[in-house]
Design an enzyme around this catalytic site. Structure first.
Site, PDB file in Angstrom:
ATOM      1  CD  GLU A 198     -15.356   6.137  -8.255  1.00 34.09           C
ATOM      2  OE1 GLU A 198     -16.291   6.945  -8.307  1.00 34.09           O
ATOM      3  OE2 GLU A 198     -14.287   6.378  -7.671  1.00 34.09           O
TER       4      GLU A 198
ATOM      5  CB  CYS B  90      -7.292   4.890 -14.951  1.00 37.28           C
ATOM      6  SG  CYS B  90      -6.716   4.417 -13.323  1.00 37.28           S
TER       7      CYS B  90
ATOM      8  CB  CYS C  98      -7.529  -2.389  -2.427  1.00 39.08           C
ATOM      9  SG  CYS C  98      -5.818  -2.981  -2.534  1.00 39.08           S
TER      10      CYS C  98
ATOM     11  CB  CYS D  98      -1.779   2.111   0.656  1.00 37.98           C
ATOM     12  SG  CYS D  98      -1.021   0.701  -0.158  1.00 37.98           S
TER      13      CYS D  98
ATOM     14  CB  CYS E 200      -4.894   4.291  -1.190  1.00 38.68           C
ATOM     15  SG  CYS E 200      -5.884   3.563  -2.499  1.00 38.68           S
TER      16      CYS E 200
ATOM     17  N   GLY F 122      -8.013  -1.357  -6.530  1.00 36.39           N
ATOM     18  CA  GLY F 122      -7.536  -2.725  -6.358  1.00 36.39           C
ATOM     19  C   GLY F 122      -6.078  -2.942  -6.679  1.00 36.39           C
ATOM     20  CD  GLU F 123      -1.262  -5.016  -6.081  1.00 39.92           C
ATOM     21  OE1 GLU F 123      -1.014  -3.809  -5.874  1.00 39.92           O
ATOM     22  OE2 GLU F 123      -0.667  -5.671  -6.960  1.00 39.92           O
TER      23      GLU F 123
ATOM     24  CB  SER G 219       0.174   0.507 -10.864  1.00 37.75           C
ATOM     25  OG  SER G 219       0.634   1.061  -9.656  1.00 37.75           O
TER      26      SER G 219
ATOM     27  CG  LEU H 214      10.155   2.302  -3.868  1.00 36.11           C
ATOM     28  CD1 LEU H 214      10.092   0.800  -3.768  1.00 36.11           C
ATOM     29  CD2 LEU H 214      11.251   2.711  -4.865  1.00 36.11           C
ATOM     30  CG  HIS H 215       4.358   5.160  -1.995  1.00 39.25           C
ATOM     31  ND1 HIS H 215       4.128   5.986  -3.069  1.00 39.25           N
ATOM     32  CD2 HIS H 215       3.455   4.139  -2.097  1.00 39.25           C
ATOM     33  CE1 HIS H 215       3.121   5.500  -3.781  1.00 39.25           C
ATOM     34  NE2 HIS H 215       2.708   4.392  -3.225  1.00 39.25           N
TER      35      HIS H 215
ATOM     36  CG  ASN I 252      -4.201  12.930  -6.196  1.00 37.85           C
ATOM     37  OD1 ASN I 252      -3.923  14.072  -6.559  1.00 37.85           O
ATOM     38  ND2 ASN I 252      -3.938  11.867  -6.934  1.00 37.85           N
TER      39      ASN I 252
ATOM     40  CB  CYS J 278      -3.059   8.399  -8.219  1.00 38.66           C
ATOM     41  SG  CYS J 278      -2.395   8.189  -9.838  1.00 38.66           S
TER      42      CYS J 278
HETATM   43  N1  SAH Z   1      -2.867  -1.083  -6.265  1.00 41.18           N
HETATM   44  C1  SAH Z   1      -1.965  -0.584  -7.213  1.00 41.18           C
HETATM   45  C2  SAH Z   1      -2.575   0.317  -8.257  1.00 41.18           C
HETATM   46  C3  SAH Z   1      -3.615   1.337  -7.853  1.00 41.18           C
HETATM   47  S1  SAH Z   1      -3.137   2.841  -7.151  1.00 41.18           S
HETATM   48  C4  SAH Z   1      -0.825   0.140  -6.521  1.00 41.18           C
HETATM   49  O1  SAH Z   1      -0.942   0.423  -5.342  1.00 41.18           O
HETATM   50  O2  SAH Z   1       0.194   0.357  -7.160  1.00 41.18           O
HETATM   51  C5  SAH Z   1      -2.177   3.735  -8.376  1.00 41.18           C
HETATM   52  C6  SAH Z   1      -1.097   4.589  -7.712  1.00 41.18           C
HETATM   53  O3  SAH Z   1      -1.657   5.649  -6.911  1.00 41.18           O
HETATM   54  C7  SAH Z   1      -0.186   3.812  -6.779  1.00 41.18           C
HETATM   55  O4  SAH Z   1       1.153   4.161  -7.000  1.00 41.18           O
HETATM   56  C8  SAH Z   1      -0.632   4.306  -5.419  1.00 41.18           C
HETATM   57  O5  SAH Z   1       0.353   4.128  -4.437  1.00 41.18           O
HETATM   58  C9  SAH Z   1      -0.931   5.728  -5.712  1.00 41.18           C
HETATM   59  N2  SAH Z   1      -1.756   6.398  -4.694  1.00 41.18           N
HETATM   60  C10 SAH Z   1      -2.607   5.840  -3.809  1.00 41.18           C
HETATM   61  N3  SAH Z   1      -3.198   6.803  -3.054  1.00 41.18           N
HETATM   62  C11 SAH Z   1      -2.708   7.982  -3.490  1.00 41.18           C
HETATM   63  C12 SAH Z   1      -2.954   9.343  -3.147  1.00 41.18           C
HETATM   64  N4  SAH Z   1      -3.824   9.672  -2.205  1.00 41.18           N
HETATM   65  N5  SAH Z   1      -2.296  10.298  -3.825  1.00 41.18           N
HETATM   66  C13 SAH Z   1      -1.431   9.980  -4.802  1.00 41.18           C
HETATM   67  N6  SAH Z   1      -1.162   8.722  -5.190  1.00 41.18           N
HETATM   68  C14 SAH Z   1      -1.800   7.736  -4.538  1.00 41.18           C
HETATM   69 FE1  SF4 Z   2      -2.606   0.369  -1.804  1.00 40.58          FE
HETATM   70 FE2  SF4 Z   2      -3.005   0.302  -4.443  1.00 40.58          FE
HETATM   71 FE3  SF4 Z   2      -4.648  -1.007  -2.790  1.00 40.58          FE
HETATM   72 FE4  SF4 Z   2      -4.707   1.629  -2.843  1.00 40.58          FE
HETATM   73  S1  SF4 Z   2      -5.252   0.276  -4.504  1.00 40.58           S
HETATM   74  S2  SF4 Z   2      -4.677   0.309  -1.003  1.00 40.58           S
HETATM   75  S3  SF4 Z   2      -2.551   2.130  -3.215  1.00 40.58           S
HETATM   76  S4  SF4 Z   2      -2.489  -1.409  -3.104  1.00 40.58           S
END
Ligand code: SAH
Ligand code: SF4
Length: 349
Positions: A95, A108, A115, A119, A122, A167-168, A199, A223-224, A298, A342
């Site tokens: 996507e 984006c 990934c 997390c 996500c 993805g990362e 990111s 960070l979170h 989200n 996100c």
């Molecule tokens: N993998 C990378 C980039 C993709 S995600 C990363 O993790 O940074 C882009 C951003 O969305 C990241 O900061 C991620 O932590 C955040 N994110 C992931 N799931 C989310 C959610 N359900 N609601 C809000 N932000 C989220």
């Molecule tokens: Fe975590 Fe970013 Fe991978 Fe989602 S895309 S699992 S937020 S590292």
């Protein structure tokens, strides 16, 4: 077996010139081809009639323009966000999201199918890792977004690319950095360092390598949480790259490059949005040239947390600003109705 045709979107401009040169054709043809790929946004060799037939036929036999056909397109009720489900040659899908703001547009892009980082909140993490994207598949997403913009009313030029899709990016370092080089080429899409943001979940070796190689892109670190235990619960990758090592890498990035850094914080109601959390992150990053992007959570199928209330978000911002001199923004909620926000991207098999 013949080698598969080279995807032109995966070549930097010098590489494209070298290829055309190796066939004995003039550099003018390579320059024309590059222009058609990134300014004309040509999707096939037939769309480049200025190229002599002999050049076109050599191109057609040994290379391809790796377009990514749309398997589904959805538009958000907000009127500004479109999401594309794009088909890759091996049947995988990814996507890409296109967001229009006043006078500018941002794509984006995804860097992997799925990934591996897991997390908890996500949707991409929830689907697991399937494969890396090639540089061509990454560039092609930006080109697709540029084509979609050209065909629609409103701003025509793609201004920003953020690696915040599936993805990362630092887990696919070489392909992502190659894509960055292609995206920023001034005679192509021309997205300078200020217009590209990566990111990362906090892949420490990747952050250090980006710094040491002086890669021309902004860096945002997800960070979170401001302590190791809380962070490891939400972001399993934190067990591999603990918070203190991550912060050292961030300091190295800023001092080595003299650049600011962004921190992302998904705001989850009651979980990481109290005044105490705001003070903890303030103490953790104070002194760094940093900006904090707050992202109200989200919804995703696999996680039950709720987004913070707007008063909690405002309090968080106030504490960061007044207590620690840290600027912050609250991410506008865009495309949530089509799961384009996100952390909401995923792809069915
Ligand atoms: N993998 C990378 C980039 C993709 S995600 C990363 O993790 O940074 C882009 C951003 O969305 C990241 O900061 C991620 O932590 C955040 N994110 C992931 N799931 C989310 C959610 N359900 N609601 C809000 N932000 C989220
Ligand atoms: Fe975590 Fe970013 Fe991978 Fe989602 S895309 S699992 S937020 S590292």
């Amino acid at each position: 077996m013949d080698s598969p045709p080279t995807d032109l979107y995966g070549l930097t401009r010098p590489e494209l010139h070298a290829l055309v040169d190796s066939w004995g054709f003039s550099g003018d043809h390579a320059a024309l081809l590059w222009k058609h790929l990134y300014l004309g946004l040509a999707g096939s060799f037939e769309q480049i009639p200025e190229l002599p037939a002999r050049v076109r036929s050599r191109l057609a036999s040994e290379t391809r323009i790796g377009t990514v056909p749309v398997s589904r397109e959805t538009a958000s009720g907000d009127g500004f966000t479109r999401k594309f489900l794009l088909a890759l040659p091996d049947g995988e899908r990814i996507e890409t999201v296109l967001m229009r703001f006043t006078g500018r547009a941002t794509a984006c892009v995804s860097s992997q199918v799925g990934c591996a980082m897991g997390c908890v909140f996500c949707a991409t993490g929830q689907m697991g890792y399937r494969r890396q994207l090639t540089a061509g598949e990454i560039v092609s997403q930006a080109v697709h977004a540029a084509r979609a913009l050209r065909a629609a009313p409103g701003p025509h030029r793609l201004r920003n690319v953020v690696f915040m899709g599936m993805g990362e990016p630092l887990h696919n370092y070489d392909a992502v950095m190659r894509a960055v080089d292609i995206l920023r080429d001034p005679s192509g899409l021309g997205l300078g360092a200020e217009r590209i943001t990566l990111s990362t979940v906090g892949v420490v070796p990747g952050i250090r390598r980006m710094a040491d190689e002086a890669r021309p892109a902004h860096l945002a670190v997800s960070l979170h949480a401001a302590n190791q235990e809380e962070r490891a619960e939400m972001v399993p990758a934190a067990r591999k790259w603990p918070l203190d090592e991550l912060m050292d890498a961030c300091r190295h990035f800023c001092s080595r490059l003299g650049r600011r850094i962004f921190f992302e914080w998904a705001l989850i109601d009651g979980r990481n949005d109290t005044a105490g959390h705001a003070h903890a992150v303030g103490r953790l990053i104070r002194g760094l040239p940093a900006q904090v992007n707050l992202i109200p959570l989200n919804p995703t199928a696999g996680y039950s947390g709720a987004p913070s209330r707007s008063e909690a978000a405002r309090r968080f911002q106030r504490i960061l600003a007044d207590g620690y001199g840290l600027p912050s923004t609250v991410r506008q909620r865009r495309g949530i109705d089509i799961a384009a926000g996100c952390g909401q991207l995923a792809s069915p098999r």
